[in-house]
Each structure stands twice: as C-alpha cells, then as structure tokens.
Design a protein around this motif. Structure first.
Motif, PDB file in Angstrom:
ATOM      1  N   ILE A  57     -10.356   6.423 -21.738  1.00 63.53           N
ATOM      2  CA  ILE A  57      -9.962   5.963 -23.068  1.00 63.53           C
ATOM      3  C   ILE A  57     -10.314   7.077 -24.049  1.00 63.53           C
ATOM      4  O   ILE A  57     -11.443   7.568 -24.070  1.00 63.53           O
ATOM      5  N   TYR A  58      -9.326   7.458 -24.840  1.00 60.17           N
ATOM      6  CA  TYR A  58      -9.548   8.456 -25.881  1.00 60.17           C
ATOM      7  C   TYR A  58      -9.438   7.760 -27.227  1.00 60.17           C
ATOM      8  O   TYR A  58      -8.473   7.033 -27.480  1.00 60.17           O
ATOM      9  N   SER A  59     -10.441   7.969 -28.088  1.00 57.58           N
ATOM     10  CA  SER A  59     -10.433   7.323 -29.390  1.00 57.58           C
ATOM     11  C   SER A  59     -11.260   8.135 -30.373  1.00 57.58           C
ATOM     12  O   SER A  59     -11.657   9.265 -30.073  1.00 57.58           O
ATOM     13  N   HIS A  60     -11.499   7.565 -31.536  1.00 62.13           N
ATOM     14  CA  HIS A  60     -12.309   8.235 -32.552  1.00 62.13           C
ATOM     15  C   HIS A  60     -13.024   7.188 -33.398  1.00 62.13           C
ATOM     16  O   HIS A  60     -12.562   6.069 -33.535  1.00 62.13           O
ATOM     17  N   ALA A  61     -14.150   7.595 -33.930  1.00 67.23           N
ATOM     18  CA  ALA A  61     -14.933   6.756 -34.838  1.00 67.23           C
ATOM     19  C   ALA A  61     -15.401   7.650 -35.972  1.00 67.23           C
ATOM     20  O   ALA A  61     -15.984   8.712 -35.715  1.00 67.23           O
ATOM     21  N   GLU A  62     -15.113   7.244 -37.192  1.00 66.10           N
ATOM     22  CA  GLU A  62     -15.500   8.036 -38.365  1.00 66.10           C
ATOM     23  C   GLU A  62     -15.068   9.484 -38.204  1.00 66.10           C
ATOM     24  O   GLU A  62     -15.840  10.418 -38.424  1.00 66.10           O
ATOM     25  N   ASN A  63     -13.826   9.675 -37.758  1.00 69.06           N
ATOM     26  CA  ASN A  63     -13.212  10.997 -37.573  1.00 69.06           C
ATOM     27  C   ASN A  63     -13.845  11.844 -36.478  1.00 69.06           C
ATOM     28  O   ASN A  63     -13.573  13.032 -36.377  1.00 69.06           O
ATOM     29  N   ALA A  64     -14.729  11.275 -35.670  1.00 66.24           N
ATOM     30  CA  ALA A  64     -15.323  12.001 -34.554  1.00 66.24           C
ATOM     31  C   ALA A  64     -14.691  11.486 -33.256  1.00 66.24           C
ATOM     32  O   ALA A  64     -14.867  10.323 -32.910  1.00 66.24           O
ATOM     33  N   PRO A  65     -13.948  12.330 -32.544  1.00 65.06           N
ATOM     34  CA  PRO A  65     -13.318  11.868 -31.302  1.00 65.06           C
ATOM     35  C   PRO A  65     -14.336  11.648 -30.189  1.00 65.06           C
ATOM     36  O   PRO A  65     -15.386  12.284 -30.144  1.00 65.06           O
ATOM     37  N   TYR A  66     -14.013  10.719 -29.312  1.00 66.31           N
ATOM     38  CA  TYR A  66     -14.842  10.475 -28.140  1.00 66.31           C
ATOM     39  C   TYR A  66     -13.960  10.022 -26.977  1.00 66.31           C
ATOM     40  O   TYR A  66     -12.798   9.677 -27.144  1.00 66.31           O
ATOM     41  N   GLN A  67     -14.561  10.051 -25.794  1.00 61.04           N
ATOM     42  CA  GLN A  67     -13.867   9.647 -24.575  1.00 61.04           C
ATOM     43  C   GLN A  67     -14.762   8.681 -23.807  1.00 61.04           C
ATOM     44  O   GLN A  67     -15.972   8.861 -23.742  1.00 61.04           O
ATOM     45  N   ILE A  68     -14.176   7.648 -23.240  1.00 62.95           N
ATOM     46  CA  ILE A  68     -14.902   6.730 -22.371  1.00 62.95           C
ATOM     47  C   ILE A  68     -14.260   6.809 -20.989  1.00 62.95           C
ATOM     48  O   ILE A  68     -13.044   6.738 -20.863  1.00 62.95           O
ATOM     49  N   ARG A  69     -15.097   6.976 -19.988  1.00 59.95           N
ATOM     50  CA  ARG A  69     -14.629   7.058 -18.596  1.00 59.95           C
ATOM     51  C   ARG A  69     -15.342   5.963 -17.815  1.00 59.95           C
ATOM     52  O   ARG A  69     -16.542   5.736 -18.003  1.00 59.95           O
ATOM     53  N   TYR A  70     -14.600   5.279 -16.945  1.00 56.09           N
ATOM     54  CA  TYR A  70     -15.195   4.221 -16.136  1.00 56.09           C
ATOM     55  C   TYR A  70     -14.465   4.092 -14.809  1.00 56.09           C
ATOM     56  O   TYR A  70     -13.355   4.581 -14.643  1.00 56.09           O
ATOM     57  N   HIS A  71     -15.105   3.435 -13.874  1.00 53.44           N
ATOM     58  CA  HIS A  71     -14.518   3.133 -12.574  1.00 53.44           C
ATOM     59  C   HIS A  71     -14.289   1.624 -12.527  1.00 53.44           C
ATOM     60  O   HIS A  71     -15.106   0.853 -13.029  1.00 53.44           O
ATOM     61  N   SER A  72     -13.185   1.221 -11.913  1.00 56.23           N
ATOM     62  CA  SER A  72     -12.938  -0.209 -11.772  1.00 56.23           C
ATOM     63  C   SER A  72     -12.281  -0.509 -10.441  1.00 56.23           C
ATOM     64  O   SER A  72     -11.637   0.355  -9.828  1.00 56.23           O
ATOM     65  N   SER A  73     -12.467  -1.747  -9.998  1.00 58.62           N
ATOM     66  CA  SER A  73     -11.782  -2.227  -8.802  1.00 58.62           C
ATOM     67  C   SER A  73     -11.324  -3.647  -9.075  1.00 58.62           C
ATOM     68  O   SER A  73     -11.959  -4.397  -9.818  1.00 58.62           O
ATOM     69  N   ASN A  74     -10.186  -3.997  -8.492  1.00 54.67           N
ATOM     70  CA  ASN A  74      -9.581  -5.303  -8.716  1.00 54.67           C
ATOM     71  C   ASN A  74      -9.043  -5.840  -7.400  1.00 54.67           C
ATOM     72  O   ASN A  74      -8.498  -5.095  -6.592  1.00 54.67           O
ATOM     73  N   VAL A  75      -9.201  -7.140  -7.211  1.00 56.38           N
ATOM     74  CA  VAL A  75      -8.620  -7.828  -6.060  1.00 56.38           C
ATOM     75  C   VAL A  75      -7.556  -8.767  -6.602  1.00 56.38           C
ATOM     76  O   VAL A  75      -7.800  -9.505  -7.562  1.00 56.38           O
ATOM     77  N   LEU A  76      -6.371  -8.709  -6.005  1.00 58.34           N
ATOM     78  CA  LEU A  76      -5.260  -9.547  -6.436  1.00 58.34           C
ATOM     79  C   LEU A  76      -4.721 -10.337  -5.252  1.00 58.34           C
ATOM     80  O   LEU A  76      -4.818  -9.889  -4.111  1.00 58.34           O
ATOM     81  N   ILE A  77      -4.158 -11.508  -5.553  1.00 51.52           N
ATOM     82  CA  ILE A  77      -3.453 -12.279  -4.532  1.00 51.52           C
ATOM     83  C   ILE A  77      -2.060 -12.593  -5.061  1.00 51.52           C
ATOM     84  O   ILE A  77      -1.834 -12.646  -6.269  1.00 51.52           O
ATOM     85  N   LYS A  78      -1.141 -12.768  -4.134  1.00 54.19           N
ATOM     86  CA  LYS A  78       0.234 -13.071  -4.517  1.00 54.19           C
ATOM     87  C   LYS A  78       0.450 -14.581  -4.426  1.00 54.19           C
ATOM     88  O   LYS A  78       0.269 -15.184  -3.374  1.00 54.19           O
ATOM     89  N   ARG A  79       0.814 -15.171  -5.572  1.00 52.65           N
ATOM     90  CA  ARG A  79       1.085 -16.613  -5.662  1.00 52.65           C
ATOM     91  C   ARG A  79       2.439 -16.798  -6.316  1.00 52.65           C
ATOM     92  O   ARG A  79       2.670 -16.267  -7.414  1.00 52.65           O
ATOM     93  N   ASP A  80       3.310 -17.522  -5.673  1.00 45.11           N
ATOM     94  CA  ASP A  80       4.638 -17.810  -6.243  1.00 45.11           C
ATOM     95  C   ASP A  80       5.340 -16.538  -6.718  1.00 45.11           C
ATOM     96  O   ASP A  80       5.843 -16.463  -7.834  1.00 45.11           O
ATOM     97  N   SER A  81       5.316 -15.509  -5.885  1.00 45.36           N
ATOM     98  CA  SER A  81       5.975 -14.219  -6.161  1.00 45.36           C
ATOM     99  C   SER A  81       5.342 -13.420  -7.295  1.00 45.36           C
ATOM    100  O   SER A  81       5.922 -12.449  -7.765  1.00 45.36           O
ATOM    101  N   ARG A  82       4.150 -13.806  -7.754  1.00 45.85           N
ATOM    102  CA  ARG A  82       3.460 -13.071  -8.823  1.00 45.85           C
ATOM    103  C   ARG A  82       2.091 -12.626  -8.338  1.00 45.85           C
ATOM    104  O   ARG A  82       1.384 -13.371  -7.674  1.00 45.85           O
ATOM    105  N   TRP A  83       1.709 -11.397  -8.688  1.00 43.63           N
ATOM    106  CA  TRP A  83       0.373 -10.903  -8.363  1.00 43.63           C
ATOM    107  C   TRP A  83      -0.585 -11.373  -9.447  1.00 43.63           C
ATOM    108  O   TRP A  83      -0.327 -11.202 -10.627  1.00 43.63           O
TER     109      TRP A  83
END
Length: 88
Positions: free
Chosen positions: A47-73
């Motif tokens: 994520i790239y953003s800024h606060a009070e004209n000072a830019p910053y970056q946020i980096r993170y790791h994520s994982s997601n589990v999905l199931i398919k129901r009625d043709s939708r994930w």
C-alpha cells in the motif's frame, strides 16, 4: 462464527471509513485450487499512501482460504501478518 449484529457493525465501519491510499498492489505468490472446490491464495500486499505530505509504504503478507458455493468463490478464512510501515 460472526453474529449478524457483528457483521452489520463491521460493514457499517467499512462504509463510513473509506480507504485513502494512493495505490495498492497485491502479488499472488501461491494459488492452489483443490478437487473439493477449496482454494488457497497467499501473497504480499503493498500500500502506497501519504500522511501530512509525507509518503509511506505498508507491506504485509496474507493468506486466504476460499470455497466454491453455488458457482461463487467465498472466503472462509483470512490471515495477515508481517505488517511493516516504512517512511519514504
């Protein structure tokens, strides 16, 4: 399991607190779809953003589990870790 009231409150919060980042990138590092209509997706978000004209970056790791129901994930589990904010 999330109650109906808790889900309502979370949706209200999201509606009232719009994201204000400049840009968002998500790099998928793992995508597996299994025979039982279950999928695992994991990667790194930037994520790239800024606060009070000072830019910053946020980096993170994520994982997601999905199931398919009625043709939708549908996501049934999500995890975020390793959140790091750096000033640019």
């Amino acid at each position: 399991m999330v109650s109906g009231q808790q889900k309502k409150l979370e949706l209200e919060y999201i509606t009232e607190h719009k994201s204000s980042y400049d840009s968002f990138i998500y790099e998928i590092r793992r995508l597996e779809i299994f025979e039982n209509e279950t999928a695992v997706v994991s990667g790194v978000g930037l994520i790239y953003s800024h606060a009070e004209n000072a830019p910053y970056q946020i980096r993170y790791h994520s994982s997601n589990v999905l199931i398919k129901r009625d043709s939708r994930w549908q996501a049934i589990n999500s995890h975020v870790s390793g959140v790091v904010r750096t000033e640019e």
